[in-house]
Design a protein around this motif. Sequence first.
Motif: not given
Length: 128
Positions: A110-120
């Motif tokens: 659940l670490q935000e910094s690890e995620y590359t792709y995001w929705g709007q």
Amino acid sequence: QLQLVESGGGLVQPGGSLRLSCALSGFTFLDRYVIAWFRQAPGKEREGVSCLSTSGDSTNYVNSVKGRFTITRDNDKNTVSLQMNSLKPEDTAVYYCAAKVTFNANYTTLQESEYTYWGQGTQVTVSS
């Protein structure tokens, strides 16, 4: 390029339910992506809500939603859903789905910094 589109947000009364969906496209192998839901309330930092491993066998939830929210994935439909029950006013936020590549079948974060792709994002408002 992986693309994520959220839907299902809206206005609901306390105690009600909503089901958020995240539709994924532009990928080759959905089962190589860890998918997570984050939320950001007005004036607050974005927080991780739930995530699901590529195998589907491991999940992770923030304490405040345990027992109320359930994350699932449908690889045939290329979607990840978040079923939200017993909603509270403090669940009001913009909800985002996010994805990261991993080859560890049971990895969750659940670490935000690890995620590359995001929705709007999609707005969820819990109010009477």
